[in-house]
Design an enzyme around this catalytic site. Structure first.
Site, short mmCIF file in Angstrom:
data_model
loop_
_atom_site.label_atom_id
_atom_site.label_comp_id
_atom_site.label_asym_id
_atom_site.label_seq_id
_atom_site.Cartn_x
_atom_site.Cartn_y
_atom_site.Cartn_z
N GLU A 1 43.54 33.68 39.94
CA GLU A 1 42.64 32.72 40.56
C GLU A 1 41.71 32.11 39.51
OE1 GLU A 1 42.11 35.13 44.82
OE2 GLU A 1 40.46 35.10 43.37
N ARG B 1 42.04 45.70 48.24
CA ARG B 1 40.59 45.71 48.49
C ARG B 1 39.98 47.03 48.06
NH1 ARG B 1 43.05 42.91 52.62
NH2 ARG B 1 42.33 40.76 52.86
N HIS C 1 43.77 41.66 42.34
CA HIS C 1 45.12 41.19 42.64
C HIS C 1 46.11 41.74 41.62
CE1 HIS C 1 43.12 38.59 45.45
NE2 HIS C 1 42.43 38.03 44.49
#
Length: 406
Positions: free
Chosen positions: A135, A283, A100
């Protein structure tokens, strides 16, 4: 304070049993249930049944009274948005390998794609949001993941343990520069290999991993993971990239923090995840979805080290998993069977309380009470008074508290 009704996301990698069992529903579910979302994400916001009997989304409540629900500082800092999303992850099969972007990369990438006229829901959109997506994942069961680049000398030892004629030159590429620059060079080489070269190298590596497992070698777990990924995603460069990442097994209560740039992949298990309320994902592979290699290489952090395992630092709010993410903070409270000590949860910040074991009685200062059962969550607005929480029942009780960061 109000109970939340939360959306279940039916991604193919999810479990048919974990979330239904947690919520007391029939098992197995008719389709995989991968994530339970708690928050105000526009794609699937939680719903709240108000005192007037009308059900509204949490998103609608925030739009109607952002300062009352978020607090003045949080509303100002995050433009009247709840900055975090809380989830339960039920990982039955590996997810895609991904990273990210940082806050600066997100703002620049979002502006660039907006100027280019790329629709926000386009499959090739990398930056649908202008904000970062750090996260933190905390295991509820044994939880398996790949995260961050392994220390190079260990990776060189692994590559030599499964060395093949085709792999040797790549091992020596890293051995000649055993640092983050060398790791960048090897990763970039592998992720950009022509398909014909990959089709020649990957079967060699997988055969070597099979032999290593049969011989109960030092890197048995790492090789089993590569074999699992190779079976699910044949001909994918992400299988080779998995050789470069730390292979982690978290016990219940242990957590890892995934800051911007951390390349990671969840493999199996159940966990509570808290993340910034953003959809920005780059990704690497192991997915049929869009992979933008040049943009990925701009975002990935190639620093090599062991991933810190967080167990939570004691505080009046329970075990707190401290990070540098300004968007969120997660804490965990445990009550062994037979214990019913009262917990005071102060107000002033937006909070979601999630019960993952046992049952809890939540009492506000005005005498209002709410029962929170296993698999249930509640919304506590910033303007609400403090609440006191204690277990009811005889078994073990567990509570997670999610709020905005400092």
């Amino acid at each position: 304070m109000e109970l939340l009704r939360n959306a279940v996301r039916p991604y193919a990698w999810g479990s048919r049993t974990t979330i239904p069992e947690l919520q007391g529903r029939e098992v197995p579910a008719p389709h995989p249930e991968a994530e339970l979302w708690m928050g105000a994400h526009p794609g699937d916001p939680s719903r709240v049944l108000g005192a007037d009997g009308v059900e509204r989304t949490l998103l609608e409540l925030l739009e109607g009274d952002p300062v009352g629900h978020l607090g003045e500082e949080c509303a100002r800092r995050w433009n009247n948005r709840l900055p975090f999303l809380l989830k339960i992850l039920a990982v039955e099969e590996p997810l895609s390998m991904q990273a990210h972007p940082s806050a600066a990369q997100s703002a620049e990438g979002h502006a660039r794609e907006e100027a280019a006229g790329i629709p926000r829901d386009a499959s090739n959109r990398n930056y649908p949001d202008p904000t970062a997506k750090p996260e933190l994942v905390c295991a509820l069961t044994e939880f398996h993941a790949l995260a961050g680049f392994r220390e190079p000398t260990r990776t060189i030892k692994l590559l030599r343990a499964v060395e093949t004629p085709g792999l040797a030159k790549y091992t020596e590429l890293l051995a000649a520069q055993p640092d983050s620059d060398g790791m960048r060079a090897l990763f970039t080489t592998w992720i950009t290999l022509p398909q014909a070269s990959l089709d020649e190298l990957l079967p060699e590596v997988l055969d070597a991993c099979v032999l290593h497992v049969k011989e109960h070698g030092e890197f048995d777990v790492e090789c089993r993971t590569v074999l699992e990924l190779g079976e699910a995603h044949p001909r994918d460069a992400g299988v080779l990239a998995a050789l470069l990442l730390n292979r982690l097994t978290l016990s219940a209560g242990e957590a890892i923090y995934l800051p911007a740039g951390n390349l990671h992949l969840y493999l199996h298990g159940t966990a509570v995840e808290i993340l910034a309320n953003s959809d920005n994902i780059l990704r690497c592979g192991l997915t049929p979805k869009h992979v933008d290699v040049p943009e990925l290489l701009r975002v990935v952090d190639f620093e090599c080290c062991d991933m810190p395992i967080l167990t939570g630092e004691p505080s009046e709010c329970g075990a707190v998993y401290h990070t540098d993410a300004p968007e969120f903070e997660l804490s965990r409270n445990e009550w062994p069977a037979g214990k019913n000590d009262e917990l005071l949860v102060r107000s002033g910040l937006p909070q979601i309380l999630l019960c993952t074991a046992g049952k809890l009685l939540v009492r506000a200062e005005d005498g209002t009470e709410l029962t929170l059962g296993r698999g249930e969550s509640m919304w506590l607005p910033a303007s609400d008074p403090a609440v006191r929480i204690r277990p009811i029942g005889e078994g073990r009780t567990q509570l997670f508290r999610a709020t905005s960061g400092k």
